[in-house]
Design a protein around this motif. Structure first.
Motif, mmCIF file in Angstrom:
data_model
loop_
_atom_site.group_PDB
_atom_site.id
_atom_site.type_symbol
_atom_site.label_atom_id
_atom_site.label_comp_id
_atom_site.label_asym_id
_atom_site.label_seq_id
_atom_site.Cartn_x
_atom_site.Cartn_y
_atom_site.Cartn_z
ATOM 1 N N PHE A 39 0.808 -1.213 0.000
ATOM 2 C CA PHE A 39 0.000 0.000 0.000
ATOM 3 C C PHE A 39 0.848 1.272 0.000
ATOM 4 N N LYS A 40 2.147 1.163 0.271
ATOM 5 C CA LYS A 40 3.026 2.332 0.179
ATOM 6 C C LYS A 40 3.115 2.831 -1.256
ATOM 7 N N ARG A 41 2.881 1.934 -2.209
ATOM 8 C CA ARG A 41 2.963 2.300 -3.627
ATOM 9 C C ARG A 41 1.859 3.279 -4.017
ATOM 10 N N ILE A 42 0.771 3.320 -3.232
ATOM 11 C CA ILE A 42 -0.334 4.208 -3.583
ATOM 12 C C ILE A 42 0.076 5.675 -3.455
ATOM 13 N N ILE A 43 1.075 5.973 -2.611
ATOM 14 C CA ILE A 43 1.524 7.357 -2.474
ATOM 15 C C ILE A 43 2.992 7.536 -2.862
ATOM 16 N N GLY A 44 3.687 6.447 -3.153
ATOM 17 C CA GLY A 44 5.116 6.520 -3.448
ATOM 18 C C GLY A 44 5.410 7.006 -4.856
ATOM 19 N N SER A 45 6.635 7.446 -5.045
ATOM 20 C CA SER A 45 7.074 7.896 -6.367
ATOM 21 C C SER A 45 7.879 6.794 -7.032
ATOM 22 N N GLY A 46 8.141 6.961 -8.312
ATOM 23 C CA GLY A 46 8.905 5.986 -9.072
ATOM 24 C C GLY A 46 8.052 4.787 -9.450
ATOM 25 N N GLY A 47 8.560 3.989 -10.365
ATOM 26 C CA GLY A 47 7.869 2.771 -10.764
ATOM 27 C C GLY A 47 7.031 2.925 -12.014
ATOM 28 N N MET A 48 6.443 1.797 -12.404
ATOM 29 C CA MET A 48 5.675 1.703 -13.643
ATOM 30 C C MET A 48 4.200 1.665 -13.332
ATOM 31 N N PRO A 49 3.398 2.481 -14.010
ATOM 32 C CA PRO A 49 3.703 3.618 -14.871
ATOM 33 C C PRO A 49 3.905 4.893 -14.045
ATOM 34 N N SER A 50 4.440 5.903 -14.660
ATOM 35 C CA SER A 50 4.667 7.170 -13.977
ATOM 36 C C SER A 50 3.338 7.869 -13.705
ATOM 37 N N SER A 51 3.026 8.045 -12.414
ATOM 38 C CA SER A 51 1.780 8.741 -12.064
ATOM 39 C C SER A 51 1.893 10.237 -12.350
ATOM 40 N N HIS A 52 3.116 10.771 -12.274
ATOM 41 C CA HIS A 52 3.304 12.179 -12.630
ATOM 42 C C HIS A 52 2.926 12.396 -14.098
ATOM 43 N N SER A 54 1.023 10.450 -16.020
ATOM 44 C CA SER A 54 -0.400 10.208 -16.208
ATOM 45 C C SER A 54 -1.228 11.404 -15.742
ATOM 46 N N PHE A 55 -0.847 11.951 -14.605
ATOM 47 C CA PHE A 55 -1.525 13.108 -14.018
ATOM 48 C C PHE A 55 -1.501 14.307 -14.961
ATOM 49 N N VAL A 56 -0.290 14.670 -15.428
ATOM 50 C CA VAL A 56 -0.175 15.878 -16.245
ATOM 51 C C VAL A 56 -0.730 15.684 -17.656
ATOM 52 N N MET A 57 -0.620 14.482 -18.208
ATOM 53 C CA MET A 57 -1.160 14.268 -19.553
ATOM 54 C C MET A 57 -2.688 14.190 -19.531
ATOM 55 N N ALA A 58 -3.268 13.617 -18.469
ATOM 56 C CA ALA A 58 -4.729 13.633 -18.343
ATOM 57 C C ALA A 58 -5.211 15.072 -18.227
ATOM 58 N N LEU A 59 -4.483 15.879 -17.465
ATOM 59 C CA LEU A 59 -4.810 17.297 -17.327
ATOM 60 C C LEU A 59 -4.729 18.012 -18.673
ATOM 61 N N THR A 60 -3.634 17.831 -19.353
ATOM 62 C CA THR A 60 -3.398 18.509 -20.631
ATOM 63 C C THR A 60 -4.448 18.133 -21.674
ATOM 64 N N VAL A 132 7.747 6.648 -18.008
ATOM 65 C CA VAL A 132 7.183 7.972 -18.311
ATOM 66 C C VAL A 132 6.229 7.873 -19.500
ATOM 67 N N PHE A 133 6.645 7.182 -20.539
ATOM 68 C CA PHE A 133 5.817 7.023 -21.737
ATOM 69 C C PHE A 133 4.518 6.290 -21.393
ATOM 70 N N ALA A 134 4.614 5.212 -20.615
ATOM 71 C CA ALA A 134 3.425 4.440 -20.228
ATOM 72 C C ALA A 134 2.462 5.304 -19.417
ATOM 73 N N GLY A 135 2.994 6.106 -18.513
ATOM 74 C CA GLY A 135 2.147 7.006 -17.733
ATOM 75 C C GLY A 135 1.465 8.039 -18.611
ATOM 76 N N ALA A 136 2.206 8.583 -19.567
ATOM 77 C CA ALA A 136 1.633 9.583 -20.480
ATOM 78 C C ALA A 136 0.509 8.969 -21.304
ATOM 79 N N ILE A 137 0.722 7.774 -21.824
ATOM 80 C CA ILE A 137 -0.309 7.094 -22.612
ATOM 81 C C ILE A 137 -1.539 6.815 -21.747
ATOM 82 N N LEU A 138 -1.320 6.389 -20.504
ATOM 83 C CA LEU A 138 -2.433 6.148 -19.586
ATOM 84 C C LEU A 138 -3.251 7.430 -19.379
ATOM 85 N N GLY A 139 -2.577 8.548 -19.164
ATOM 86 C CA GLY A 139 -3.273 9.819 -18.991
ATOM 87 C C GLY A 139 -4.076 10.221 -20.217
#
Length: 148
Positions: A39-52, A54-60, A132-139
């Protein structure tokens, strides 16, 4: 309409938050140990996919769908998204690699006595370009599902 109602009804913000949350949940699933979820992964940074990412691309993409892909708001958001994604794959990833090296030095030179540094440095900070790419595609996918 109150400020809280405006915030809750802001579909652009909600879409971005869904992008972040979806990436964090996917991280938890992808690192799932058959015994338990981390459950630490729910707030942690790093890893697949990049939540940063996904967050910014969904916003954009949400801004593009709601205000137009030719709007100034979309341009600002797109530029900032690329800065965030570049940072995640560049600066933050390098900081994580440096933390790993420093942790190894403390372990070898000081016989793993982290009392002088208080604790091990966090190594999982940034992302590989694929993460990063996977997170962007997810967003992008999340925004398309919400608006198209």
């Amino acid at each position: 309409m109150s400020y809280l109602q405006q915030l809750i009804s802001n579909s652009v913000l909600i879409t971005a938050l869904i992008g972040w949350f979806a990436a964090q949940v996917l991280k938890m699933i992808l690192v799932w140990d058959k015994k338990k979820f981390d459950f630490k992964r729910i707030i942690g940074s790093g890893g697949m996919p990049s939540s940063h990412s996904s967050f910014v691309m969904a916003l954009t993409m949400s801004i593009g769908f709601t205000q137009g892909f030719d709007s100034g708001a979309f341009a600002i958001s797109a530029v900032m998204s690329f800065v965030v994604m570049y940072d995640a794959a560049g600066v933050r990833r390098s900081a994580g690699q440096q933390a790993a090296i420093l942790n190894k030095l403390v372990e070898s030179v000081m016989n793993a006595d982290f009392s002088k540094t208080e604790k091990r440095l966090k190594e999982l900070l940034g992302h590989t370009p694929i993460e990063v790419f996977a997170g962007a595609i997810l967003g992008v996918i999340i925004a398309i599902i919400r608006y198209v």
